[in-house]
Structure formats: structure tokens, C-alpha cells
Write a protein that holds these residues in place. Structure first.
Motif, PDB file in Angstrom:
ATOM      1  N   ARG A   1      -5.289  -2.642   6.097  1.00  0.00           N
ATOM      2  CA  ARG A   1      -4.958  -1.798   7.253  1.00  0.00           C
ATOM      3  C   ARG A   1      -5.889  -0.603   7.416  1.00  0.00           C
ATOM      4  NH1 ARG A   1       1.597  -1.352   7.727  1.00  0.00           N
ATOM      5  NH2 ARG A   1       1.954  -3.536   8.247  1.00  0.00           N
ATOM      6  N   HIS A   2      -6.055   0.186   6.362  1.00  0.00           N
ATOM      7  CA  HIS A   2      -6.817   1.432   6.488  1.00  0.00           C
ATOM      8  C   HIS A   2      -7.904   1.596   5.437  1.00  0.00           C
ATOM      9  CE1 HIS A   2      -2.884   2.362   8.476  1.00  0.00           C
ATOM     10  NE2 HIS A   2      -3.739   2.639   9.436  1.00  0.00           N
TER      11      HIS A   2
ATOM     12  N   CYS B   1      -6.940  -2.243   0.832  1.00  0.00           N
ATOM     13  CA  CYS B   1      -5.870  -2.429   1.814  1.00  0.00           C
ATOM     14  C   CYS B   1      -6.476  -2.875   3.142  1.00  0.00           C
ATOM     15  CB  CYS B   1      -5.091  -1.128   1.994  1.00  0.00           C
ATOM     16  SG  CYS B   1      -3.776  -1.277   3.226  1.00  0.00           S
TER      17      CYS B   1
ATOM     18  N   GLY C   1       2.196  -1.105   3.939  1.00  0.00           N
ATOM     19  CA  GLY C   1       1.652  -2.369   4.439  1.00  0.00           C
ATOM     20  C   GLY C   1       1.286  -3.292   3.293  1.00  0.00           C
TER      21      GLY C   1
ATOM     22  N   ASP D   1       1.101   3.365   3.636  1.00  0.00           N
ATOM     23  CA  ASP D   1       1.985   3.078   4.779  1.00  0.00           C
ATOM     24  C   ASP D   1       2.886   1.861   4.565  1.00  0.00           C
ATOM     25  OD1 ASP D   1       0.300   0.920   5.071  1.00  0.00           O
ATOM     26  OD2 ASP D   1      -0.233   1.333   7.140  1.00  0.00           O
TER      27      ASP D   1
ATOM     28  N   CYS E   1       0.851  -1.187   0.000  1.00  0.00           N
ATOM     29  CA  CYS E   1       0.000   0.000   0.000  1.00  0.00           C
ATOM     30  C   CYS E   1       0.886   1.237   0.000  1.00  0.00           C
ATOM     31  CB  CYS E   1      -0.914   0.007   1.221  1.00  0.00           C
ATOM     32  SG  CYS E   1      -1.977   1.468   1.291  1.00  0.00           S
TER      33      CYS E   1
END
Length: 105
Positions: A67-68, A65, A49, A47, A44
Motif C-alpha cells: 500500500r505505502h 507493504c 493493510g 494502516d 502492516c
């Protein structure tokens, strides 16, 4: 340009993704969306990730993604939603007699 072996075509049915390690700092997710194959950097841009471990929508050709929740177009790598705004790299995918390969520059 180097070709990286992914897997036999039969091992990547429609609606699935396979993540392959290309080199120490590069993994690529290969998506089968209704028989069309796409390859996207597994990182991503928000960040760094893992991107390809998240959900994806074959109909919309979008990876999310985990994560976010940033969404990416798997055909172009373009970031579609915040918090990501920088695209990620895409790669050509080919089917050979012995399976799927990704072309990595």
C-alpha cells in the motif's frame, strides 16, 4: 501454543511466501529465504493493510507493504521505514516430517 500447518516444505521453495489464515483476524506470511524460514504477521502496522502480499527481498530479509511502501525486517518484525514505525509480530517456524508449521501463541 498451537501449531498451524502451512504446507509441505516442497511447496514453499526458496524465494517464495505462503500466506495462511490462522484465525479470523490473523494471517501469517511464511517466507523461504534461501532455505531459512520466517513467519511474519500479514498486517502492516501503519494502516492494518495486507503486508505479506507485497514484494520482498530475501537477501535483505525485508518485506515491503504493497500500500505505502513501508519496509519490515522479516526476521524481527521491526519497521524499517516510514510510514510504519511500530513492529509487527513474528512467529517461530518449524519443519516436521509432514511439512512446515508455525507456532502461534
Amino acid at each position: 501454543m498451537a501449531e498451524v500447518e502451512v504446507c509441505p516444505l516442497a511447496e514453499l521453495p526458496p524465494g517464495t511466501v505462503r500466506i495462511v489464515q490462522v484465525r479470523p483476524l490473523l494471517s501469517i506470511g511464511v517466507y523461504n529465504c534461501d532455505g531459512e524460514l520466517y513467519a511474519l504477521e500479514d498486517r502492516c502496522s501503519h494502516d492494518d493493510g495486507p503486508l505479506c502480499e507485497g514484494e520482498f527481498d530475501c537477501g535483505e530479509r525485508v518485506a515491503v507493504c504493497p500500500r505505502h511502501g513501508a519496509r519490515f525486517d522479516i526476521t524481527t518484525g521491526r519497521a524499517l521505514t516510514l510510514p510504519a514505525y511500530i513492529p509487527v509480530e513474528t512467529f517461530p517456524v518449524r519443519v516436521r516430517e509432514d511439512g512446515i508449521v508455525v507456532v502461534e501463541a
